[in-house]
Design an enzyme around this catalytic site. Sequence first.
Site, PDB file in Angstrom:
ATOM      1  N   TYR A  71       0.872  -1.184   0.000  1.00  0.00           N
ATOM      2  CA  TYR A  71       0.000   0.000   0.000  1.00  0.00           C
ATOM      3  C   TYR A  71       0.908   1.233   0.000  1.00  0.00           C
ATOM      4  O   TYR A  71       1.318   1.727   1.057  1.00  0.00           O
ATOM      5  CB  TYR A  71      -0.897   0.022   1.235  1.00  0.00           C
ATOM      6  CG  TYR A  71      -2.006  -1.014   1.254  1.00  0.00           C
ATOM      7  CD1 TYR A  71      -2.348  -1.745   0.124  1.00  0.00           C
ATOM      8  CD2 TYR A  71      -2.736  -1.251   2.415  1.00  0.00           C
ATOM      9  CE1 TYR A  71      -3.369  -2.689   0.139  1.00  0.00           C
ATOM     10  CE2 TYR A  71      -3.766  -2.195   2.445  1.00  0.00           C
ATOM     11  CZ  TYR A  71      -4.064  -2.913   1.301  1.00  0.00           C
ATOM     12  OH  TYR A  71      -5.077  -3.835   1.335  1.00  0.00           O
ATOM     13  N   PHE A 219     -13.967  -3.621   0.553  1.00  0.00           N
ATOM     14  CA  PHE A 219     -14.861  -2.963  -0.420  1.00  0.00           C
ATOM     15  C   PHE A 219     -16.309  -2.979   0.095  1.00  0.00           C
ATOM     16  O   PHE A 219     -17.246  -2.993  -0.693  1.00  0.00           O
ATOM     17  CB  PHE A 219     -14.772  -3.622  -1.800  1.00  0.00           C
ATOM     18  CG  PHE A 219     -13.442  -3.472  -2.496  1.00  0.00           C
ATOM     19  CD1 PHE A 219     -12.545  -2.485  -2.120  1.00  0.00           C
ATOM     20  CD2 PHE A 219     -13.073  -4.310  -3.546  1.00  0.00           C
ATOM     21  CE1 PHE A 219     -11.310  -2.334  -2.755  1.00  0.00           C
ATOM     22  CE2 PHE A 219     -11.853  -4.170  -4.194  1.00  0.00           C
ATOM     23  CZ  PHE A 219     -10.962  -3.183  -3.799  1.00  0.00           C
ATOM     24  N   GLY A 223     -17.923  -1.156  -2.736  1.00  0.00           N
ATOM     25  CA  GLY A 223     -18.738  -2.052  -3.570  1.00  0.00           C
ATOM     26  C   GLY A 223     -18.113  -2.259  -4.933  1.00  0.00           C
ATOM     27  O   GLY A 223     -16.908  -2.541  -5.049  1.00  0.00           O
TER      28      GLY A 223
END
Length: 301
Positions: A71, A219, A223
Amino acid sequence: MGLGQVTAADAGTWKLGDLVVNRLGFGAMRLPQTGRALVPDAVPRDRDQAIAVLRRAVELGVNHIDTAAFYFSPLRSANELINSALAPYPDDLVIVTKVGPGRDPWGEWTNRARPDQLRGQIEENLRQLGRDHLDVVNLRVQAGMTSIAEHVGALAELRRAGLIRHLGVSGVTPQMLAEAQAIAPVVCVQNRYGIGASTPEHEFVEACGRLGVAFVPFFTIAGEGRGAGAIGTENADVLAVARAHGATAAQVRLAWALQRGPHVLVIPGTGDPEHLAGNVAAAALRLTDDQMTRLSSVRSA
Ligand SMILES: NC(=O)c1ccc[n+]([C@@H]2O[C@H](COP(=O)([O-])OP(=O)(O)OC[C@H]3O[C@@H](n4cnc5c(N)ncnc54)[C@H](OP(=O)(O)O)[C@@H]3O)[C@@H](O)[C@H]2O)c1
């Protein structure tokens, strides 16, 4: 919603092995950049803002932070930000990282790690986080992997060596979870999940509950926006339930996930202080049975 001063503890707790965490946690993937994550030309986030969000999260009771060495954006690393913002770490803070995938210094994805390369990825996390062991490490399974036995075996060895306290798996099928559990204790499954999931995905969450394995969805807010974040039009059922509570769609998505079972631990990701406060406040939002049924029947297009 009448939330007052809600903290992450209002979501209740779960044990990852012997480590107790509040079920409302935080995902660090959004901290290194604004906009799309995990792309070479990501736009670095303001450093002070990222540090402030991390410190505020802990003030608000978050004690479960999800991260990874991969990340990063050109100028920011999630692990370095966590280290700078929070070290010396509070005793109750559980940092969960993941290994398997890798990115080169230019931000391009590299080949997935071979089992013998996992130690190097563990050590990279240790260096960046400034720790001598990792609380929980997820093996992130990638496309094309059929068996995860050798990778799990390598991590189990590193666990025995004291570099890792607990193991988890991510991006797995039920069969892969069973394969991993035959080799070593598994404390969590981290898979994509949220309103709109398929029947097999719902069933896997329930199966993890029966096994006593934490299910940590990602998510949950984004989504179908996935790595791009929360984009597009919000679902009408989510909006209706949100209106009924005076809540936001993001809060409804988090509350729904938390009510899917006491073993579900959410890790919403944000670099926005207001979004952080709203997400933590979802710890106190309780949906009715009818609302749960309505939202559980939503299917993604
Ligand atoms: N194991 C895996 O393969 C895997 C994959 C992806 C992610 N993860 C982990 O899971 C965590 C959660 O996933 P995620 O961060 O991608 O997705 P997410 O939590 O579902 O959603 C994050 C997105 O929604 C926005 N957002 C957050 N809170 C909001 C709010 N209250 N209102 C409106 N928008 C909001 C964020 O933008 P702002 O920054 O503008 O708030 C960001 O675009 C990650 O941070 C990471 O730690 C794991």
